[in-house]
Motif scaffolding. Structure first.
Motif, PDB file in Angstrom:
ATOM      1  N   SER A  57       0.827  -1.212   0.000  1.00 51.25           N
ATOM      2  CA  SER A  57       0.000   0.000   0.000  1.00 51.25           C
ATOM      3  C   SER A  57       0.859   1.258   0.000  1.00 51.25           C
ATOM      4  CB  SER A  57      -0.917   0.031   1.230  1.00 51.25           C
ATOM      5  OG  SER A  57      -1.809  -1.042   1.205  1.00 51.25           O
ATOM      6  N   GLU A  58       2.001   1.160   0.656  1.00 49.57           N
ATOM      7  CA  GLU A  58       2.915   2.309   0.759  1.00 49.57           C
ATOM      8  C   GLU A  58       3.978   2.312  -0.344  1.00 49.57           C
ATOM      9  OE1 GLU A  58       4.384   1.757   4.724  1.00 49.57           O
ATOM     10  OE2 GLU A  58       2.589   2.646   5.629  1.00 49.57           O
ATOM     11  N   GLU A  59       3.874   1.352  -1.261  1.00 43.92           N
ATOM     12  CA  GLU A  59       4.808   1.228  -2.380  1.00 43.92           C
ATOM     13  C   GLU A  59       6.259   1.156  -1.918  1.00 43.92           C
ATOM     14  OE1 GLU A  59       3.963   4.187  -5.340  1.00 43.92           O
ATOM     15  OE2 GLU A  59       1.893   3.516  -5.562  1.00 43.92           O
ATOM     16  N   ARG A  60       6.504   0.316  -0.904  1.00 39.58           N
ATOM     17  CA  ARG A  60       7.870   0.107  -0.435  1.00 39.58           C
ATOM     18  C   ARG A  60       8.185  -1.386  -0.470  1.00 39.58           C
ATOM     19  NH1 ARG A  60       7.603  -1.659   4.837  1.00 39.58           N
ATOM     20  NH2 ARG A  60       5.654  -1.121   5.890  1.00 39.58           N
ATOM     21  N   SER A  61       9.464  -1.689  -0.552  1.00 40.49           N
ATOM     22  CA  SER A  61       9.922  -3.069  -0.632  1.00 40.49           C
ATOM     23  C   SER A  61      10.140  -3.642   0.759  1.00 40.49           C
ATOM     24  CB  SER A  61      11.243  -3.150  -1.391  1.00 40.49           C
ATOM     25  OG  SER A  61      11.077  -2.686  -2.701  1.00 40.49           O
ATOM     26  N   VAL A  62       9.970  -4.956   0.865  1.00 41.10           N
ATOM     27  CA  VAL A  62      10.292  -5.671   2.104  1.00 41.10           C
ATOM     28  C   VAL A  62      11.236  -6.804   1.726  1.00 41.10           C
ATOM     29  CG1 VAL A  62       9.407  -7.089   3.990  1.00 41.10           C
ATOM     30  CG2 VAL A  62       8.074  -5.126   3.186  1.00 41.10           C
ATOM     31  N   TYR A  63      12.433  -6.776   2.289  1.00 37.19           N
ATOM     32  CA  TYR A  63      13.381  -7.858   2.077  1.00 37.19           C
ATOM     33  C   TYR A  63      12.955  -9.057   2.908  1.00 37.19           C
ATOM     34  CZ  TYR A  63      16.356  -4.059   0.399  1.00 37.19           C
ATOM     35  OH  TYR A  63      16.850  -2.976  -0.267  1.00 37.19           O
ATOM     36  N   GLN A  64      13.170 -10.246   2.383  1.00 36.24           N
ATOM     37  CA  GLN A  64      12.764 -11.434   3.127  1.00 36.24           C
ATOM     38  C   GLN A  64      13.462 -11.509   4.480  1.00 36.24           C
ATOM     39  OE1 GLN A  64      13.580 -14.889   0.790  1.00 36.24           O
ATOM     40  NE2 GLN A  64      15.756 -14.862   1.219  1.00 36.24           N
ATOM     41  N   SER A  65      14.654 -10.966   4.600  1.00 31.99           N
ATOM     42  CA  SER A  65      15.371 -11.007   5.876  1.00 31.99           C
ATOM     43  C   SER A  65      14.801 -10.014   6.890  1.00 31.99           C
ATOM     44  CB  SER A  65      16.848 -10.714   5.668  1.00 31.99           C
ATOM     45  OG  SER A  65      17.020  -9.446   5.076  1.00 31.99           O
ATOM     46  N   ALA A  66      13.964  -9.078   6.430  1.00 35.67           N
ATOM     47  CA  ALA A  66      13.427  -8.051   7.318  1.00 35.67           C
ATOM     48  C   ALA A  66      11.961  -8.269   7.652  1.00 35.67           C
ATOM     49  CB  ALA A  66      13.607  -6.680   6.671  1.00 35.67           C
ATOM     50  N   ILE A  67      11.364  -9.323   7.166  1.00 36.27           N
ATOM     51  CA  ILE A  67       9.940  -9.545   7.402  1.00 36.27           C
ATOM     52  C   ILE A  67       9.709  -9.762   8.902  1.00 36.27           C
ATOM     53  CG2 ILE A  67       9.987 -12.022   6.986  1.00 36.27           C
ATOM     54  CD1 ILE A  67       7.310 -11.664   5.553  1.00 36.27           C
TER      55      ILE A  67
END
Length: 129
Positions: A57-67
C-alpha cells in the motif's frame, strides 16, 4: 475466498482506508504481543501478510530477511518466507540494487483477499459509529 453478489464485498473503500485499518490491526497485534508475550499472541503468518500488505500500500519493498523483524531472527524470517512462498501467498523477486537480496510481494490473490478483509473492517467500523 468468497466473492460475488451477496458476499458483502464492495470496492468502494479507498486504498488509504485499507492501509489505515491495516496499521491499526498491526498496532493491535504488536500491543497483544507486548502484553501477552510471543507464545500467547504468536501468528507469524498473519503478521507477515499484514506487513507485506501495508508495504504494498505504501509502495515500499520488504526484504525477506526483514519480514516481521521485531519477532523473528533472520533464519526464522527466511524459513517463514519459504513457507509463505510454498503456500502461494508470496512471490520472491530479486532486488533491483542488490542481487543477493530478495524482496517479498503478496500474490495478487492474497492481496485481493486482504483487500476484502480490510473493506469488511472499514464497513463494520462505519456501521458501529
Amino acid at each position: 475466498m468468497v466473492t460475488g453478489p451477496g458476499c458483502g464485498c464492495r470496492s468502494d473503500v479507498e486504498q488509504s482506508n485499507r492501509a489505515e485499518i491495516c496499521q491499526i490491526v498491526m498496532r493491535m497485534r504488536y500491543t497483544a504481543t507486548k502484553l501477552l508475550g510471543n507464545v500467547l499472541s504468536s501468528d507469524p503468518y498473519w503478521d507477515a501478510i499484514l506487513d507485506l500488505y501495508l508495504a504494498g500500500s505504501e509502495e515500499r519493498s520488504v526484504y525477506q530477511s526483514a519480514i516481521c523483524i521485531r519477532e523473528l531472527s533472520q533464519p526464522s524470517a527466511h524459513r517463514l518466507a519459504s513457507r509463505l512462498e510454498k503456500m502461494g501467498a508470496v512471490i520472491r523477486t530479486p532486488d533491483a540494487f542488490d542481487c543477493r537480496r530478495r524482496n517479498l510481494v503478496l500474490t495478487e490473490e492474497v492481496r485481493q483477499a486482504i483487500d476484502e478483509v480490510m473493506d469488511l473492517m472499514v464497513r463494520n467500523i462505519r456501521y458501529q459509529v
